[in-house]
Design an enzyme around this catalytic site. Sequence first.
Site, PDB file in Angstrom:
ATOM      1  N   LYS A 105       0.861  -1.192   0.000  1.00 44.04           N
ATOM      2  CA  LYS A 105       0.000   0.000   0.000  1.00 44.04           C
ATOM      3  C   LYS A 105       0.886   1.226   0.000  1.00 44.04           C
ATOM      4  O   LYS A 105       2.016   1.190   0.480  1.00 44.04           O
ATOM      5  CB  LYS A 105      -0.877   0.016   1.256  1.00 44.04           C
ATOM      6  CG  LYS A 105      -2.108   0.889   1.112  1.00 44.04           C
ATOM      7  CD  LYS A 105      -3.207   0.124   0.419  1.00 44.04           C
ATOM      8  CE  LYS A 105      -4.482   0.897   0.299  1.00 44.04           C
ATOM      9  NZ  LYS A 105      -5.613   0.008  -0.059  1.00 44.04           N
ATOM     10  N   GLY A 217     -20.385   7.305   2.763  1.00 38.30           N
ATOM     11  CA  GLY A 217     -19.298   7.603   1.826  1.00 38.30           C
ATOM     12  C   GLY A 217     -19.825   7.511   0.406  1.00 38.30           C
ATOM     13  O   GLY A 217     -20.489   6.525   0.065  1.00 38.30           O
ATOM     14  N   ALA A 221     -16.442   3.784  -4.506  1.00 36.45           N
ATOM     15  CA  ALA A 221     -17.103   2.571  -4.003  1.00 36.45           C
ATOM     16  C   ALA A 221     -18.558   2.861  -3.639  1.00 36.45           C
ATOM     17  O   ALA A 221     -19.468   2.115  -4.015  1.00 36.45           O
ATOM     18  CB  ALA A 221     -16.341   2.022  -2.797  1.00 36.45           C
ATOM     19  N   TYR A 223     -20.681   5.356  -4.512  1.00 32.97           N
ATOM     20  CA  TYR A 223     -21.577   5.699  -5.620  1.00 32.97           C
ATOM     21  C   TYR A 223     -21.923   4.454  -6.442  1.00 32.97           C
ATOM     22  O   TYR A 223     -23.093   4.177  -6.717  1.00 32.97           O
ATOM     23  CB  TYR A 223     -20.955   6.780  -6.516  1.00 32.97           C
ATOM     24  CG  TYR A 223     -21.553   6.772  -7.905  1.00 32.97           C
ATOM     25  CD1 TYR A 223     -22.915   7.010  -8.099  1.00 32.97           C
ATOM     26  CD2 TYR A 223     -20.766   6.488  -9.027  1.00 32.97           C
ATOM     27  CE1 TYR A 223     -23.484   6.962  -9.375  1.00 32.97           C
ATOM     28  CE2 TYR A 223     -21.326   6.430 -10.298  1.00 32.97           C
ATOM     29  CZ  TYR A 223     -22.691   6.669 -10.464  1.00 32.97           C
ATOM     30  OH  TYR A 223     -23.243   6.587 -11.715  1.00 32.97           O
TER      31      TYR A 223
HETATM   32  N1  GLU Z   1      -7.318   0.189  -3.412  1.00 33.06           N
HETATM   33  C1  GLU Z   1      -8.056  -1.017  -3.644  1.00 33.06           C
HETATM   34  C2  GLU Z   1      -8.069  -1.876  -2.391  1.00 33.06           C
HETATM   35  O1  GLU Z   1      -7.896  -1.414  -1.292  1.00 33.06           O
HETATM   36  C3  GLU Z   1      -7.572  -1.747  -4.865  1.00 33.06           C
HETATM   37  C4  GLU Z   1      -6.161  -2.207  -4.828  1.00 33.06           C
HETATM   38  C5  GLU Z   1      -5.646  -2.687  -6.160  1.00 33.06           C
HETATM   39  O2  GLU Z   1      -6.405  -2.692  -7.121  1.00 33.06           O
HETATM   40  O3  GLU Z   1      -4.477  -3.048  -6.203  1.00 33.06           O
HETATM   41  O4  GLU Z   1      -8.343  -3.041  -2.458  1.00 33.06           O
END
Ligand code: GLU
Length: 416
Positions: A105, A217, A221, A223
Amino acid sequence: MAELNPFKIAQKQLDQCAEIMGLDDNVRELLRNPMREIRVTLPVRMDDGTVKVFEGFRIQYNDARGPAKGGLRFHPEETVDTVRALAAWMTWKCALVDIPLGGGKGGVVCDTKQMSKAELERLSRAYVRAIWQFIGPEQDVPAPDVYTTPQVMAWMMDEYSKIAGRTQFGVVTGKPLCVGGSPGREDATARGGLYTVREAAGELGLDLSKATVAIQGYGNAGYFAAKLMHEMFGSKVVAVSDTKGAVCNLDDGIDPENAVAHKRETTTVVGCDGTEGMEPDDIITSDVDILMPSALENVITAENAGDVKAKIVAELANGPTTPEADEILFEKGVHVLPDFLCNAGGVTVSYFEMVQNMNLYSWSEDEVYQKLDDVMTRAYHSVLETSSKYGVNMRIAAYIVAIERVIEAMQWRGWL
Ligand code: GLU
């Protein structure tokens, strides 16, 4: 507050599962901590000619099952511990849906609402220049998350490709279609979540065409969840919220398109036609069948969990429920679809995007939806079975499935 530190929460969840699974201390230690952390300082030229310095992170939590994978957040309150937690959850998420990827991340502390498009572009490119040695299609593949968009991904792909001297579509996912994106990626997080809601409703005997929904929210996601609950199942979305407030229409429901158009125009859903205002905190405890926390961490807590009325809590956000709240919901018999199951559709279609990029090929939208449905449905049932086998809640069950798979990979690789 210590207990609301997302990384402490992630470690606590892991410890609980380690206890149930009887994991050795060294295995537990390996799984409790990120394997690699990168911290960068990014000088960025602003439109007024001054230079502003931003702080950024990329954390590769565990890559036993494959290249690290996970989103990148641009958020003013980003912290290294939030990114650590999110990177851990990505590891479990990829393992749970059984795709050959590890977890990572990223985050940059910034307020995109105060930045021009040109400033955002310079920041996105600066981030890639700072970490390019550590990312790539076979190393670590960032993706959109809170306040990062397909446009941000396109700039990042472009910057990395320039450094590499050749087009490298596979360095990030969530790109626009014409530059290596996948059909179906934009609404994949919500769509994948809805497949698990469908399975859960089947389990509980809940008729989704008569169900009411509250969505906390209203970004990507939230919407798409509203839109698809309405389109796919005919459910009624009766309450939605964003950072500026919340609105409801308990009788007739809210038209998801109206709400998003209003938000685009005014930056908020508040004031949308045919709705009345409500206290944002009340959305969590509103009288609905399905509650979908779809924004940030720690919104269902020990304080409000006792008043949750929903039968299903579908966590499209990462980390919306604290461990104390989890126990309360479990005792109340609320069917919680834990984040790294419920929102795994995003990374699943990201994985499909990587596969298409490797072959310079594009699948049809229907093919993507069908494959996504298969993956999510299988993951849901593996969690449900584990939950009844061990007599544990759905989150712990999801951890058990995921951890077993990560450990198996570490064993084969000779790490243990
Ligand atoms: N940000 C999204 C998640 O938390 C997608 C991560 C991705 O596609 O690598 O799952």
